[in-house]
Design a protein around this motif. Structure first.
Motif, PDB file in Angstrom:
ATOM      1  N   HIS A  11      48.736  24.598  42.239  1.00 44.05           N
ATOM      2  CA  HIS A  11      47.910  25.501  41.821  1.00 44.05           C
ATOM      3  C   HIS A  11      48.386  25.941  40.613  1.00 44.05           C
ATOM      4  O   HIS A  11      49.522  25.409  40.132  1.00 44.05           O
ATOM      5  CB  HIS A  11      47.777  26.882  42.734  1.00 44.05           C
ATOM      6  N   HIS A  54      45.709  31.351  37.177  1.00 48.12           N
ATOM      7  CA  HIS A  54      44.314  31.590  37.457  1.00 48.12           C
ATOM      8  C   HIS A  54      44.105  32.868  38.062  1.00 48.12           C
ATOM      9  O   HIS A  54      42.980  33.450  38.006  1.00 48.12           O
ATOM     10  CB  HIS A  54      44.332  30.455  38.817  1.00 48.12           C
ATOM     11  N   PHE A 113      41.085  24.468  36.736  1.00 53.67           N
ATOM     12  CA  PHE A 113      40.079  24.640  37.550  1.00 53.67           C
ATOM     13  C   PHE A 113      39.903  26.225  38.044  1.00 53.67           C
ATOM     14  O   PHE A 113      40.984  26.762  38.044  1.00 53.67           O
ATOM     15  CB  PHE A 113      40.445  23.858  39.043  1.00 53.67           C
ATOM     16  N   ASN A 114      39.011  26.601  38.162  1.00 55.36           N
ATOM     17  CA  ASN A 114      38.811  27.979  38.725  1.00 55.36           C
ATOM     18  C   ASN A 114      38.830  28.198  40.355  1.00 55.36           C
ATOM     19  O   ASN A 114      37.882  28.575  40.894  1.00 55.36           O
ATOM     20  CB  ASN A 114      37.766  28.693  38.281  1.00 55.36           C
ATOM     21  N   ASN A 115      40.080  27.653  40.881  1.00 56.95           N
ATOM     22  CA  ASN A 115      40.098  27.883  42.435  1.00 56.95           C
ATOM     23  C   ASN A 115      41.386  28.324  42.920  1.00 56.95           C
ATOM     24  O   ASN A 115      42.370  28.225  42.209  1.00 56.95           O
ATOM     25  CB  ASN A 115      39.961  26.630  43.109  1.00 56.95           C
ATOM     26  N   GLU A 116      41.541  29.189  43.930  1.00 60.26           N
ATOM     27  CA  GLU A 116      42.791  29.558  44.111  1.00 60.26           C
ATOM     28  C   GLU A 116      43.555  28.718  45.229  1.00 60.26           C
ATOM     29  O   GLU A 116      43.115  27.598  45.497  1.00 60.26           O
ATOM     30  CB  GLU A 116      42.178  30.848  45.452  1.00 60.26           C
ATOM     31  N   SER A 153      44.709  26.500  47.804  1.00 59.56           N
ATOM     32  CA  SER A 153      43.888  26.202  48.953  1.00 59.56           C
ATOM     33  C   SER A 153      43.970  24.779  49.266  1.00 59.56           C
ATOM     34  O   SER A 153      44.638  23.982  48.182  1.00 59.56           O
ATOM     35  CB  SER A 153      42.401  26.561  48.702  1.00 59.56           C
ATOM     36  N   GLU A 171      41.528  22.554  48.920  1.00 61.22           N
ATOM     37  CA  GLU A 171      40.808  22.284  47.773  1.00 61.22           C
ATOM     38  C   GLU A 171      41.329  22.091  46.553  1.00 61.22           C
ATOM     39  O   GLU A 171      41.185  21.236  45.657  1.00 61.22           O
ATOM     40  CB  GLU A 171      39.457  23.249  47.611  1.00 61.22           C
ATOM     41  N   SER A 172      42.175  23.260  46.284  1.00 61.00           N
ATOM     42  CA  SER A 172      43.293  22.951  44.920  1.00 61.00           C
ATOM     43  C   SER A 172      43.851  21.875  45.178  1.00 61.00           C
ATOM     44  O   SER A 172      44.468  21.161  44.152  1.00 61.00           O
ATOM     45  CB  SER A 172      43.668  24.144  44.547  1.00 61.00           C
ATOM     46  N   GLU A 216      41.900  18.579  44.426  1.00 63.68           N
ATOM     47  CA  GLU A 216      41.562  18.400  42.835  1.00 63.68           C
ATOM     48  C   GLU A 216      42.692  18.470  41.902  1.00 63.68           C
ATOM     49  O   GLU A 216      42.556  17.593  41.012  1.00 63.68           O
ATOM     50  CB  GLU A 216      40.725  19.876  42.588  1.00 63.68           C
ATOM     51  N   HIS A 259      36.468  36.265  38.339  1.00 63.09           N
ATOM     52  CA  HIS A 259      36.167  36.123  39.701  1.00 63.09           C
ATOM     53  C   HIS A 259      36.931  37.192  40.576  1.00 63.09           C
ATOM     54  O   HIS A 259      37.827  38.003  40.037  1.00 63.09           O
ATOM     55  CB  HIS A 259      36.604  34.917  39.949  1.00 63.09           C
TER      56      HIS A 259
END
Length: 273
Positions: A128, A132, A171-174, A176, A178-179, A182, A244
């Motif tokens: 991460h 962000h 990337f705009n993600n916390e 996780s 998914e992070s 990616e 966000h």
């Protein structure tokens, strides 16, 4: 006998860092500084921080009942506002001066602190970028990550993708699953070097830019990985419009909902130097 303010070291004596360390930080986005505080100092603050983290920790679930983020560590934030002894640690000038010197700025403010205690059997912290979450208009942000006990790679060593800070937000993600996926692919595609220390002594510290991509493996030892972190940003930074829900939350929690475009200088963001 519990430590009191009067018998705790102030940690205000400056520690000089080298031009090579500053250059390494700017190039890689992270640097390890040995013996930021000495064995005696860290010994006196370890129990203070651990006791405060235990007192204010709200996580009561078993590890197996938590999500990926919850399994990564026990996280307790802004202990400096709850315990005057932790306040003395967080607002000490020594660490802040290192942060300011690495950023090449005159002064820094506190964004927030956080105790990150990775339990035995605790899961990995996914890849991460810290910034962000932060609605700030500067890239001059930095996190200090200091173990309060001697640690090695078995315990969940902080790991960096060197040079990853140079492109800002990827990337705009916390944090996780998914992070993790990616960023793993991004690091591979960009051919970024992944590096970590083999071991760190209590009182050593890494410093990394807010946009440096990083993670930590799980704790495969039988010991708690006790880490204290402090996030700083350069004085003069302004608040940006939250992009966000996580930045909305940070704007409210750490910046006290000061108006967008105003200086990030709430009561929770004191100057340190």
């Amino acid at each position: 006998m519990s430590a009191t303010l009067n018998n705790l070291p102030t940690l205000d004596g400056f520690k000089e860092i080298s031009k090579q360390q500053i250059s390494e930080f700017h190039k890689n986005g992270h640097v390890l500084i040995k013996s930021v505080i000495n064995k005696k100092e860290v010994g006196e603050y370890r129990n203070v921080i651990a006791n405060a983290a235990d007192k204010y920790n709200t996580e009561k679930r078993k590890i197996e009942d938590r999500d990926t983020y919850g399994k990564a560590f026990l996280q307790v934030m802004n202990l400096w506002c709850s315990d005057e002894r932790v306040r003395q640690f967080v607002l000490s000038k020594r660490m802040a001066k290192i942060a300011a010197d690495l950023l090449n700025v005159e002064n820094v403010r506190i964004y927030h602190d956080q105790a990150l205690f990775k339990e035995p059997g605790g899961g990995p912290t996914p890849w991460h970028q810290d910034q962000h979450y932060w609605p700030l208009d500067t890239h001059n942000t930095i996190t200090m990550w200091m173990p309060l006990v001697d640690i090695n790679t078995e315990m969940g060593m902080l790991t960096f993708a060197s040079g990853s800070h140079k492109k800002g937000c990827v990337f705009n993600n916390e944090i996780s699953d998914e992070s993790q996926i990616e960023f793993e692919q991004y690091i591979k595609n960009e051919n970024l070097e992944v590096s970590r220390a083999e071991e760190m002594d209590a009182g050593d510290a890494t410093f990394h830019y807010g946009f440096t991509i990083h993670n930590a493996p799980g704790n495969h030892s039988k010991k708690m990985r006790e880490v204290m972190t402090i996030i700083y940003f350069a004085d003069g930074a302004r608040i940006t419009l939250p992009q966000h829900k996580w930045q909305v939350n940070d704007h409210k929690t750490w910046l006290m909902e000061l108006p967008v475009s105003e200086f990030a200088a709430s009561e929770l963001n004191p100057l340190v130097l």
